[in-house]
Design an enzyme around this catalytic site. Structure first.
Site, short mmCIF file in Angstrom:
data_model
loop_
_atom_site.label_atom_id
_atom_site.label_comp_id
_atom_site.label_asym_id
_atom_site.label_seq_id
_atom_site.Cartn_x
_atom_site.Cartn_y
_atom_site.Cartn_z
N GLY A 267 0.82 -0.79 0.40
CA GLY A 267 -0.18 0.57 -0.18
C GLY A 267 0.62 1.14 0.10
N ALA A 268 1.84 1.34 0.76
CA ALA A 268 2.64 2.85 1.09
C ALA A 268 4.19 1.78 1.82
CB ALA A 268 1.91 3.37 2.02
N MET A 269 5.12 2.86 1.47
CA MET A 269 6.70 1.83 2.72
C MET A 269 7.09 3.40 2.99
SD MET A 269 8.68 -0.04 2.97
CE MET A 269 9.59 0.74 4.00
N GLU A 270 7.64 3.54 3.53
CA GLU A 270 7.50 4.24 5.18
C GLU A 270 9.62 5.37 4.72
OE1 GLU A 270 6.94 1.66 5.93
OE2 GLU A 270 8.34 1.10 7.50
N GLU A 304 2.42 6.01 7.96
CA GLU A 304 3.84 5.96 7.21
C GLU A 304 4.38 7.31 7.61
OE1 GLU A 304 4.10 3.27 5.86
OE2 GLU A 304 2.58 2.73 4.97
N HIS A 307 5.72 5.84 11.09
CA HIS A 307 7.22 5.07 10.97
C HIS A 307 8.63 5.73 10.77
CE1 HIS A 307 5.95 0.91 10.55
NE2 HIS A 307 4.93 1.19 9.43
N GLU A 326 4.71 -2.18 12.48
CA GLU A 326 3.13 -3.31 11.73
C GLU A 326 2.04 -2.13 13.26
OE1 GLU A 326 3.37 -1.34 9.07
OE2 GLU A 326 5.86 -2.14 8.40
N1 BES Z 1 6.54 -1.03 5.58
C1 BES Z 1 5.22 -1.18 5.40
C2 BES Z 1 5.37 -1.46 3.93
C3 BES Z 1 5.66 -3.04 3.67
C4 BES Z 1 5.13 -3.95 3.85
C5 BES Z 1 6.93 -3.09 3.13
C6 BES Z 1 5.24 -5.22 3.15
C7 BES Z 1 7.53 -4.15 2.60
C8 BES Z 1 6.37 -5.17 2.68
C9 BES Z 1 4.15 -0.07 5.24
O1 BES Z 1 3.88 1.01 6.62
C10 BES Z 1 2.73 -0.53 5.75
O2 BES Z 1 2.57 -0.73 6.41
N2 BES Z 1 1.83 -0.17 4.85
C11 BES Z 1 0.95 -0.89 4.64
C12 BES Z 1 -0.34 0.32 5.04
C13 BES Z 1 -0.57 0.60 6.25
C14 BES Z 1 -1.94 1.79 6.28
C15 BES Z 1 -1.66 -0.33 6.60
C16 BES Z 1 0.23 -1.62 3.43
O3 BES Z 1 1.21 -1.61 2.29
O4 BES Z 1 -0.71 -2.44 2.90
ZN ZN Z 2 3.74 0.29 8.01
#
Ligand code: BES
Ligand code: ZN
Length: 846
Positions: A267-270, A304, A307, A326
């Site tokens: 979804g997104a990456m911090e 994000e 984080h 997370e």
């Molecule tokens: N750090 C994660 C992104 C991520 C997920 C990187 C899996 C590598 C593997 C990011 O902070 C995150 O948790 N993104 C979520 C969205 C959030 C609003 C729950 C996502 O990608 O679903």
């Molecule tokens: Zn996250």
């Protein structure tokens, strides 16, 4: 798992990369300063994956000065992504500088360095972006690619001048052009883990704002999407200010960039200072974005940004404690968005959108503890799941209630200050909160994060007492109850807030005139069942309870039925007390459980009986809300409308069906339809349509540039009942029509369509290798067995499922396969146990 950081500890990386977007390749050099630790040995080992190493040199620094180190052999150990530098002489602990040059490829799977494509003025164009979490930095440069190996990074990027702009974690120091190439040098980063390094290069525009302290907040997107960045910029700016005040620590970088990428794995990456997003998680377009997506955008931004402190400033030592990152971010995004948008009622939604999913996955034997051992690198990706996120956030929520808001915040401030720029284990957080609060945080939380699963509390009423029995809740109820127990905050109506039960059986005095209700606000991570006497006392009081309690009672009852603690007909009886219900979150629980009941019972009589039942159930709300926005309606009313229409459409409500057709006929483009109505209109048209409707929906799909609209239309295109359309939709998955990042939607939706599930299963078996090859690195790939299990409840399919997936077992798929088998088992059992009772109940009420 062995860790390279124990033997070599980098402090600084000078990284130069030259990108060739046309040739889809790159070359680079990295200079690493670091300390060799441990015993003297003849080698230094770094992570490196799919890189061609072209040169290696090293210098050892000691009191006597700098001495070159000669490596006479360089080899790679592919199974562990290791680059091993062997010397003929002994290498003693101390400070070293390594310089390595290398070459690599830019590849499609959305990890490491990868391309994104978009269309501008009719031409297909490219961006280059990175995704390094969890362990993909090693695909771009040799490094110690573990969260504990924190260092500073100086990055210099070279790319064709015409390609666009270059962004990284920190601001640009200098940018110059030579021979058509642009060389951009970025400021040195703070001390941080490799998984947080990032850069994006290409044609992008931005919108900008500034926080009160002067941090520049920008949101970037491809040219046509720049118009949709205002909501993101404004939300992020306010959110950053909120966190600075809450954590009591200023955001340490001069800028905070966010980028919407057209191709993105999660979804997104911090990435620190350069947060990357999937487009539908950042772009808000008033005419095309639904309300639930707008809310999602705010939540993802808040997640994000959290984080930047929790994760980036203080980082888990190892992936075992991923949940610290997370789970915490998934909790505090609610706190922040609740402050920024108070009328959104985020904490009520927390129970349905977070806790419910944690409770669901954790009700399987093949769950895992929040603190999860990692045996193999391929397992890391699979723990980005509902346990690390949703159970993690839910146990934090419980702790927040237990400690109180102020003490909790002060404990966090203490923790972040103490471990800033460092790494922690779960226990460090408990100790900090314990020191601040003076309460036994460790002993309270240990059971919740180190044991798998959670309890169900069975309440039996006596004259002036409540009898409480706890046992582990499992959907496949075992013959012999598990021995695990938890300290359970009771949160009872007439009990004090701090009351807890620790034993398997407890008797507590209770005022017979008080409500025998526990787990008020559904704040505790557990389920409850009530005996008949308690239920009788609760029933008439339901309309007066809080929405959390109303939805909690219902959710607990349905889940208890699935596990055989009661019958599904008892839950349906309880549901009859909800005809006046007007809250969208409670209706979310109703909708989810009805859909699941219909799916698992998988029976034509039940499906037909449910129709009049549902039509009656929604009647009041449909009358109240209709299809168009009313003056003075609340935020929840706006969220509720699509839920009611969706339930009605699924029950063939004549007026809703008719209106859906009318709306569809009258809309010449999707923009003529309110964004909140599109999903129900499209899916209804599809379910009742054939070739002409498919053609029209496909035309909308091909015309749209909106990522959200594409997913909404994917749900419709996979919702046809005719074999021709089903096969056509499945056929798209491997075509250019579907981006890699969206394949999982197409698969998951096709499995949820009962007419398509058999063909989807066939498709999956035939195309497994293709998926593996193209999605191997994608998170959604590991969930495929669970998608394939969700819609079936017969033992014949269970056999096929096992036969097929037994051949596919691997560290990455093992848990998901086992979860799939377990789901098929409980679903089959539930159907057998309750089908007759459900039919009887529904025939009596119709
Ligand atoms: N750090 C994660 C992104 C991520 C997920 C990187 C899996 C590598 C593997 C990011 O902070 C995150 O948790 N993104 C979520 C969205 C959030 C609003 C729950 C996502 O990608 O679903
Ligand atoms: Zn996250």
């Amino acid at each position: 798992m062995s860790r390279l950081y124990n033997d070599f500890q980098p402090s600084h990386y000078e990284l130069q990369l030259t990108l060739d977007p046309d040739g889809m390749s790159f070359r680079g050099s990295v200079t690493v300063n670091g300390r060799k630790a441990g015993k003297p040995s003849k080698r230094i080992v770094l992570h490196s994956k799919d890189l061609k190493i072209t040169n290696v040199s090293a210098i050892r620094h000691d009191k006597k000065g700098d001495n070159p180190v000669l490596f006479d052999r360089v080899n790679t150990l592919k199974s562990r992504d290791e680059l091993r530098l062997h010397s003929s002489t002994m290498l003693y602990p101390g400070n070293y500088t390594l310089t390595i040059t290398f070459e690599g490829m830019i590849t499609d799977p959305m990890n490491g360095l990868y391309p994104c494509t978009f269309i501008h003025h009719g031409k297909t164009k490219k961006l280059l972006a990175t995704q390094f979490e969890s362990h993909h930095a090693r695909e771009v440069f040799p490094c110690i690619d573990e969260p504990e190996a924190k260092a500073t990074f100086s990055l210099a990027l070279t790319f064709p001048k015409t390609f666009g702009v270059g962004l990284s974690n920190t601001p640009v120091i200098s940018s110059e052009t030579k021979h058509g190439q642009q060389l951009v040098i970025f400021e040195t980063t703070p001390i941080m883990s490799t998984y947080l390094l990032a850069f994006v290069v290409g044609e992008m525009g931005f919108k900008e704002s500034k926080t009160k302290r002067g941090t520049v907040v920008r949101a970037y997107a491809t040219p046509d999407n720049v118009a949709h960045l205002d909501f993101a910029v404004e939300t992020a700016t306010r959110c950053l200010e909120y966190y600075e005040a809450y954590f009591g620590i200023p955001y340490p970088l001069p800028k905070a960039d966010m980028v919407a990428l057209p191709d993105f794995a999660s979804g997104a990456m911090e990435n620190w200072g350069l947060i990357t997003y999937r487009e539908q998680a950042l772009l808000y377009d008033k005419r095309n974005t639904s309300l639930s997506t707008k809310q999602h955008i705010a939540m993802v931004i808040a997640h994000e940004l959290a984080h930047m402190w929790f994760g980036n400033l203080v980082t888990m030592r190892w992936w075992t404690d991923l949940w610290l990152n997370e789970g915490f971010a998934s909790w505090i995004e609610y706190l922040a968005v609740d402050k920024l948008f108070p009328d959104w009622g985020m904490w009520t939604q927390f129970i349905t959108d977070e806790q419910a999913y944690g409770l669901k996955l954790d009700a399987l034997e093949h769950t895992h503890p929040v603190e999860v051992p990692i045996h193999h690198p391929d397992e890391i990706r699979t723990i980005f799941d509902a346990i690390s996120y949703q159970k993690g956030s839910s146990v934090i929520h419980m702790l927040h209630t237990y400690l109180g808001a102020t003490v909790f915040r002060d404990g966090l401030r203490h923790y972040l200050k103490k471990y800033a720029y460092g790494n922690t284990d779960t226990i460090d957080l408990w100790e900090a909160l314990e020191a601040t609060s003076g309460k036994p945080v460790r002993s309270f939380m240990h059971a919740w994060t180190s044991q798998p699963g959670y309890p169900i509390v069975q309440v039996t009423t006596k004259k002036s007492a409540l009898l409480l029995h706890q046992e582990r809740f499992l959907l496949n109820k075992p013959k012999r109850a598990s021995l695990l127990k938890w300290p359970i905050p009771l949160l009872g109506s007439d009990l004090s807030n701090s009351e807890q039960i620790e034993e398997v059986d407890t008797e507590l005095p209770s005022n017979p005139s008080a409500l025998p209700l526990i787990n008020r606000g559904h704040q505790g991570f557990y389920r409850t069942t009530y005996d008949d006497a308690a239920t009788t006392r609760l029933l008439p009081k339901i309309p007066g309870l809080s929405p959390e309690d109303r939805l909690g009672l219902l959710a607990d009852s349905f889940e208890a039925a699935k596990a055989g603690y009661c019958s599904a007909s008892d839950s349906l009886k309880l549901l009859s007390a909800y005809t006046e219900e007007a809250h969208s979150s409670v209706w979310d629980i109703i909708a989810v459980n009805i859909a699941e009941l219909r799916r698992v019972m998988d029976d034509d009589t039940v499906r037909d009986q449910l129709k009049p039942y549902l039509q009656r159930l929604i009647a009041q709300q449909y009358k109240r809300l209709g299809w168009t926005e009313q003056k003075n309606e609340t935020y929840f009313d706006k969220l509720l409308r699509p839920t009611i229409l969706g339930l009605g459409a699924s029950a063939d409500h004549p007026d809703i069906l008719q209106q859906a057709v009318k709306y569809f006929e009258e809309a010449s483009t999707s923009e003529d339809l309110h964004p909140d109505l599109r999903s129900v209109v499209y899916t209804t048209i599809a379910r009742r349509g054939s070739a002409p409707e498919f053609k029209r929906l496909l035309k909308l799909y091909d015309a749209t540039q909106s990522a959200e609209e594409r997913v909404t239309l994917a749900a419709a295109l996979t919702n046809f009942t005719g074999e021709t359309q089903i096969l056509q939709a499945l056929g798209f998955i491997k075509s250019d029509r579907v981006r890699l990042q969206d394949i999982s939607y197409w698969l998951a939706y096709s499995f949820l369509n009962r007419h398509a599930k058999g063909l989807t299963w066939k498709w999956l078996k035939e195309n497994w290798h293709w998926l593996e090859k193209n999605l191997g690195n994608d998170l959604s790939f590991y969930r495929t067995p669970v998608y394939a299990a969700r819609s079936f409840s017969d033992s014949g399919y269970l056999k096929e499922f096992i036969e097929f997936f037994d051949q596919k077992r691997s560290p990455a798929l093992e848990r998901s396969i086992n979860q799939g088998i377990e789901m098929l088992e409980w679903q089959t059992k539930w159907k057998k146990r309750d089908l007759t009772a459900v039919k009887d109940f529904l025939s009596k009420t119709s």
